[in-house]
Design a protein around this motif. Structure first.
Motif, mmCIF file in Angstrom:
data_model
loop_
_atom_site.group_PDB
_atom_site.id
_atom_site.type_symbol
_atom_site.label_atom_id
_atom_site.label_comp_id
_atom_site.label_asym_id
_atom_site.label_seq_id
_atom_site.Cartn_x
_atom_site.Cartn_y
_atom_site.Cartn_z
ATOM 1 N N VAL A 62 13.269 -64.276 70.209
ATOM 2 C CA VAL A 62 14.907 -64.484 71.098
ATOM 3 C C VAL A 62 14.542 -64.566 72.654
ATOM 4 O O VAL A 62 13.748 -63.855 73.011
ATOM 5 C CB VAL A 62 15.801 -63.138 70.767
ATOM 6 C CG1 VAL A 62 17.091 -63.367 71.596
ATOM 7 C CG2 VAL A 62 15.985 -62.913 69.513
ATOM 8 N N GLU A 63 15.134 -65.677 73.146
ATOM 9 C CA GLU A 63 14.902 -66.145 74.596
ATOM 10 C C GLU A 63 15.262 -64.990 75.260
ATOM 11 O O GLU A 63 16.552 -64.367 75.021
ATOM 12 C CB GLU A 63 15.790 -67.344 74.855
ATOM 13 C CG GLU A 63 15.958 -67.694 76.188
ATOM 14 C CD GLU A 63 16.435 -68.816 76.535
ATOM 15 O OE1 GLU A 63 17.271 -69.604 75.763
ATOM 16 O OE2 GLU A 63 16.552 -69.399 77.613
ATOM 17 N N VAL A 143 18.519 -69.463 72.882
ATOM 18 C CA VAL A 143 17.390 -69.918 71.867
ATOM 19 C C VAL A 143 17.167 -68.721 71.067
ATOM 20 O O VAL A 143 16.415 -67.544 71.559
ATOM 21 C CB VAL A 143 16.061 -70.414 72.512
ATOM 22 C CG1 VAL A 143 15.060 -70.944 71.536
ATOM 23 C CG2 VAL A 143 16.561 -71.684 73.549
ATOM 24 N N VAL A 144 17.173 -68.926 69.742
ATOM 25 C CA VAL A 144 16.701 -67.684 68.602
ATOM 26 C C VAL A 144 15.889 -68.427 67.794
ATOM 27 O O VAL A 144 16.360 -69.598 67.283
ATOM 28 C CB VAL A 144 17.767 -67.203 68.113
ATOM 29 C CG1 VAL A 144 17.185 -65.933 67.007
ATOM 30 C CG2 VAL A 144 18.862 -66.278 69.165
ATOM 31 N N GLY B 102 16.491 -62.575 58.693
ATOM 32 C CA GLY B 102 16.183 -62.321 60.095
ATOM 33 C C GLY B 102 17.679 -62.083 60.616
ATOM 34 O O GLY B 102 18.589 -62.968 60.612
ATOM 35 N N LEU B 103 17.926 -60.843 61.113
ATOM 36 C CA LEU B 103 19.228 -60.578 62.002
ATOM 37 C C LEU B 103 18.942 -60.044 63.450
ATOM 38 O O LEU B 103 18.409 -59.041 63.658
ATOM 39 C CB LEU B 103 19.585 -59.316 61.252
ATOM 40 C CG LEU B 103 21.125 -58.592 61.756
ATOM 41 C CD1 LEU B 103 22.147 -59.718 61.628
ATOM 42 C CD2 LEU B 103 21.499 -57.363 61.205
ATOM 43 N N ALA B 104 19.279 -61.222 64.271
ATOM 44 C CA ALA B 104 19.675 -60.835 65.530
ATOM 45 C C ALA B 104 20.711 -60.521 65.977
ATOM 46 O O ALA B 104 21.722 -61.127 65.551
ATOM 47 C CB ALA B 104 19.014 -62.195 66.483
ATOM 48 N N ILE B 137 14.373 -57.709 62.463
ATOM 49 C CA ILE B 137 15.499 -57.685 63.439
ATOM 50 C C ILE B 137 15.462 -57.596 64.730
ATOM 51 O O ILE B 137 14.042 -57.513 65.284
ATOM 52 C CB ILE B 137 16.296 -56.368 63.070
ATOM 53 C CG1 ILE B 137 15.454 -54.926 63.459
ATOM 54 C CG2 ILE B 137 16.840 -56.165 61.522
ATOM 55 C CD1 ILE B 137 16.050 -53.706 63.472
ATOM 56 N N SER B 138 16.106 -58.123 65.704
ATOM 57 C CA SER B 138 15.864 -58.181 67.198
ATOM 58 C C SER B 138 17.400 -58.185 67.814
ATOM 59 O O SER B 138 18.407 -58.319 67.307
ATOM 60 C CB SER B 138 15.052 -59.722 67.533
ATOM 61 O OG SER B 138 15.227 -59.523 68.859
ATOM 62 N N GLN B 139 17.231 -57.759 69.023
ATOM 63 C CA GLN B 139 18.383 -57.859 69.853
ATOM 64 C C GLN B 139 18.666 -59.166 70.241
ATOM 65 O O GLN B 139 17.782 -60.090 70.631
ATOM 66 C CB GLN B 139 18.287 -56.776 71.149
ATOM 67 C CG GLN B 139 19.680 -56.537 71.860
ATOM 68 C CD GLN B 139 19.275 -55.399 72.762
ATOM 69 O OE1 GLN B 139 18.453 -54.536 72.405
ATOM 70 N NE2 GLN B 139 20.069 -55.359 73.847
#
Lengths: 324, 324
Positions: A62-63, A143-144, B102-104, B137-139
């Motif tokens: 993630v950007e 951007v992801v 993938g879950l952001a 996962i990401s923020q």
């Protein structure tokens, strides 16, 4: 080398199908093999598999969180996005074969960025002979990047859960360089250049995973959350304790220099850093380690529960990265 | 049914590894089979494959673009995220086996949302016996969901490129209902409920793809960009022209009602809608179509180039969706 595009065109100018076409052209060069029965452009790719299993992994970037466009060129981000996924297959003792990419991005993102990203991604895949076979794009506020990779293992996959008391803990690959580079960038500097480049384009030891698997590694993980954090994942999965011996690390001169410049112990980069995608593995105590592996610690019974210690004691420095 | 969590906890409260643990528990229920050699929790999943190939596809869903949290419950979004990927495998004539997600998401997203999303996702996967085997996962600033699916085809995959002049164009599944539901939601209404539900939880005809493949379908695509837009993708890939006969559609009563209420031709939902994930396929002219397929048009030689016409003429209404 930049992928050519029309001057200052944005994704919005290029349009969804224009962008897909350009990315597919780049992707096609990565996957020319006879095992790609259907490549990008249909509802799904069709891929020949020669083993009775696949290994499969997904990672997000993630950007603003995993990369900044002012710190890394688009091609660098492409290299890293591929590298961190290829590294997951490496850590199973496998070889990556095919990848898909989901790219969500603002409409005003320069089209050049998306194409250079793809080119860097494709170049990294080429290092292991893996092919980009599909994906999706969408508009988003930032951007992801989501990458999924599948591959195969020649021998049994090496899990995180196989370490046993008495095993040797070993590492393969540069460790702490990328964290040093990130510390430098975070303070507004661009040197030592070798560390900044290590952050921008990690060099995972892609052959080391399969070799370790063939050499009897009992457990393995790629260091992406931080050396101690990932040692902790491995220790918990295996139900063992791990002690890391700091004297086993040769602290590289650029790390010493950055440590001195910012008033930090350079060991902190090594113990806490996670962007080099080095491999951490355990091996039975007897035979010599395969080439390139350095012994950095020992495995013991868990006692009061799985733990990771440094030189026999609890470590109170930064130990890695949490996403929330 | 909601997945239980601690009251008003956010992702930030639950933490990365807390969230991964909860999601992995939900995922494990979807993939209990002996073919999952290693499930979530290692560097990669290890999956037994019984055919000599895999089909692989990736799709993105972005909050505010593909869904709104005030229009769809978390479980609905989970169902849709799974459905649109399972549908891609359906459109190859294949059966989906394994998925990664993938879950952001923002740190203040309610943890309940992520867990309900996962539960809805798992329930949709269960409809075809597919398992959730990994992810990341990401923020991020907004919710971005990336799903990758792999599966296999019992017979040769049905591509977009196999249609020939003289073939019959046919459809399987509800078409236009989700677009009608979206039009209703976009105007602040919640009824007709059957259309809103069709948008929230599409019901792709999962068995129809493999049956069509076994019945000799020459080309196939799932309708995700819009009927005419996807007919265009198929026509271009095959180098043919397609004419759609509007008289072949039975315009369902709720679509008629919404058309009258908002002053739109209900055919517009059918021709432009893409959220039902119906299947569009071409078949040789001779034999009867398999059960559930409706003839809606014909394939002819491309002439001046591939084209899609409606009742013999160019169509000037909305034809689908572009992501940039």
């Amino acid at each position: 080398m930049a992928a050519a595009t029309d001057g200052n065109a944005t994704l919005s100018d290029l349009g969804e199908f224009g962008l897909i076409g350009r990315i597919s052209d780049l992707a096609a060069r990565t996957a020319p093999g006879e095992d790609v029965l259907v490549g990008p452009g249909d509802d799904a790719a069709v891929l020949r598999v020669r083993k009775g299993h696949v290994v499969m992994s997904t990672d997000l970037m993630v950007e603003g969180r995993h990369f900044r466009r002012d710190w890394s060129a688009a091609a660098d981000v492409g290299h890293r996005a591929a590298a961190q996924n290829l590294s997951d297959i490496n850590a199973m003792g496998g070889r990556a074969q095919w990848l898909t990419v989901g790219l969500a991005a603002p409409a005003d993102l320069p089209a050049e960025w998306a194409l250079d990203f793809t080119q860097g991604f494709a170049e990294e895949c080429a290092l292991v002979g893996a092919g980009l076979v599909g994906g999706d794009i969408s508009q988003a506020d930032q951007v992801v990047i989501s990458v999924t990779v599948i591959g195969a293992c020649a021998v049994s996959p090496v899990l995180r859960s196989g370490a046993e008391a008495g095993d040797v803990v070993a590492i393969h690959g540069r460790q702490g360089w990328a964290a040093g580079g990130l510390a430098v960038l975070g303070r507004g500097f661009r040197s030592p250049r070798v560390l900044v480049e290590a952050y921008r384009r990690p060099e995972p030891p892609y052959d080391a995973g399969p070799v370790a698997a063939e050499s009897g590694a009992t457990a393995m993980i790629d260091i992406s959350d931080g050396l101690l954090a990932d040692a902790g994942h491995l220790a918990r999965a295996s139900g063992v304790s791990i002690d890391i011996t700091t004297g086993s690390f040769e602290v590289a001169e650029p790390l010493v220099a950055v440590g001195a410049a910012i008033g930090a112990d350079p060991l902190q980069f090594i113990l806490g850093g996670g962007d080099d995608h080095a491999l951490l593995a355990t091996f039975p105590p007897g035979p010599a380690l395969p080439d390139g592996w350095t012994r950095i610690g020992t495995v013991s019974a868990a006692g009061d529960g799985p733990s990771v210690t440094v030189d026999g004691s609890a470590y109170d420095g930064p130990t890695g990265w949490s996403h929330f």
